[in-house]
Motif scaffolding. Sequence first.
Motif, PDB file in Angstrom:
ATOM      1  N   TRP A   4       0.799  -1.216   0.000  1.00 20.13           N
ATOM      2  CA  TRP A   4       0.000   0.000   0.000  1.00 20.13           C
ATOM      3  C   TRP A   4       0.837   1.275   0.000  1.00 20.13           C
ATOM      4  CZ3 TRP A   4      -4.270  -1.051  -1.895  1.00 20.13           C
ATOM      5  CH2 TRP A   4      -4.891  -2.259  -1.628  1.00 20.13           C
ATOM      6  N   TYR A   6       2.018   4.161  -2.517  1.00 21.70           N
ATOM      7  CA  TYR A   6       1.503   4.591  -3.804  1.00 21.70           C
ATOM      8  C   TYR A   6       2.620   5.221  -4.588  1.00 21.70           C
ATOM      9  CZ  TYR A   6      -3.223   3.236  -4.019  1.00 21.70           C
ATOM     10  OH  TYR A   6      -4.326   2.464  -4.188  1.00 21.70           O
ATOM     11  N   PRO A   8       0.622   2.895  -7.650  1.00 25.61           N
ATOM     12  CA  PRO A   8       0.602   1.601  -8.293  1.00 25.61           C
ATOM     13  C   PRO A   8       0.489   1.628  -9.806  1.00 25.61           C
ATOM     14  CG  PRO A   8      -1.507   2.068  -7.290  1.00 25.61           C
ATOM     15  CD  PRO A   8      -0.575   3.150  -6.862  1.00 25.61           C
ATOM     16  N   ASP A 212      -9.019   0.263  -3.357  1.00 26.75           N
ATOM     17  CA  ASP A 212      -8.192  -0.894  -3.688  1.00 26.75           C
ATOM     18  C   ASP A 212      -8.072  -1.872  -2.532  1.00 26.75           C
ATOM     19  OD1 ASP A 212      -7.912   0.404  -6.068  1.00 26.75           O
ATOM     20  OD2 ASP A 212      -5.797   0.941  -5.808  1.00 26.75           O
ATOM     21  N   HIS A 218      -5.391  -3.300  -7.293  1.00 19.68           N
ATOM     22  CA  HIS A 218      -5.345  -1.915  -7.743  1.00 19.68           C
ATOM     23  C   HIS A 218      -6.348  -1.732  -8.876  1.00 19.68           C
ATOM     24  CE1 HIS A 218      -2.003  -1.190  -5.139  1.00 19.68           C
ATOM     25  NE2 HIS A 218      -1.225  -2.046  -5.761  1.00 19.68           N
TER      26      HIS A 218
END
Length: 419
Positions: A4, A6, A8, A212, A218
């Motif tokens: 997690w 970012y 992605p 997500d 994602h």
Amino acid sequence: MLEWGYSPMIDICKESRWSAALQRMIRYDSDVGWRIRPACELLDEAVLPRPGQQLDPIGLRDYFFPNEHVDKVCEHNRRWAQGLEEEPRFLFTYINLPTGCNLSCAGCFQSQDKHPVPARRIKNSLIWNRLDEILGTLKHFGGQSVIYAGRGELFTDPDAFEYIERIRAAGLNMVIFTNGTFLMDIDMARQLADLDVSVILSFRDTTAIGHDRTTGRHSFEQALCALDNFLQLGLAEKNRLAAELPVTTENSSRAADMLVFCRQMNIFPLIEMYIVTALSRRELSLSLTFDECDKFFLELARIDRSLGYRSNVCHGQRVVGQPMCLRPHYSFTVDMDGDVIDCPAHKVAFGRLTDNSLSNILLSQRVRDLMGKCVYCPCSVFASAGMPIKTSILTSQFQELVTRAGHLQPLSERTLAAI
């Protein structure tokens, strides 16, 4: 296991990918990824109505009909239940297909996250073999549309477009709930637009990280890409585009962001209370209490009115801007193995296509009994709007839910005190 940190999909969905209209409504934050901008920011830039101006909120074509139209069908069916009309009438049917799903949304109302149904090709299903009968019967009883609302993601199946084409060739409209992950391609989105389908894109949050985490992959940016495609193809102007957001304790503080976003983009805001289908502690913790539902709907109604829309909170409300759900009184559901039931989420069995024709099932005493009375089911009573609920009209299933779910007790106590 998802990581997690970012970003992605920043290389796939760069800012330059979005249309100018969508770029104004979203932004990229390093902590949550892409997100719909907060309501407070969007409201500051909104063109506010003239004093006293009140507009009727847009509907969603072929699914959310004008209230007076629904009321007329429900009244007809009550008269039919009393023997005063020859046949019932229906506005649409849900058809559950044996499609798989490429996401694993926590708290899926079809329980696909806990008990996924093995996918089968649509063409190998009972539904495909009996589709002409289903569509013909629906039309006979006045139906206008077919809804694909669960049991997976339609576009995981290679037969999806042929299925849609059969429905359209029968003179019926179609509404599709989709997570949008297969509709990032503008040509595929254009195929749907050309078939005059109404599309409901499913979001689980207004931020990439929240969405997500719930879906297990994602997928937020993919949903935004699909939404942008349909905006550019003009579905919003034809009232054929909606954004769905099941409201939970984890995203309720951002639901107003989705409401203002949708109003500004002329998208139907399908902002609805999360349906509890299992009584696990986790799922119960995600659902708002009745008092919280009241406050939630009142706040979003206030925001709607500030934007110039007529919006009230009514008893039993589950969807923003919509009255209490009475879907089983003007629609029915055909499950993938031929069970004919009242609703995809609240399964009262009417009969099976393996044992009887659909027409005979819909004319049966079981359907007549349901049409003759108003029954509250577990997913139709959320906002009390300060009105007491008479416990005698609650179904035993709902009473069990209230009894077992400690977080719902405040309403039960308040209700009992008011009776």
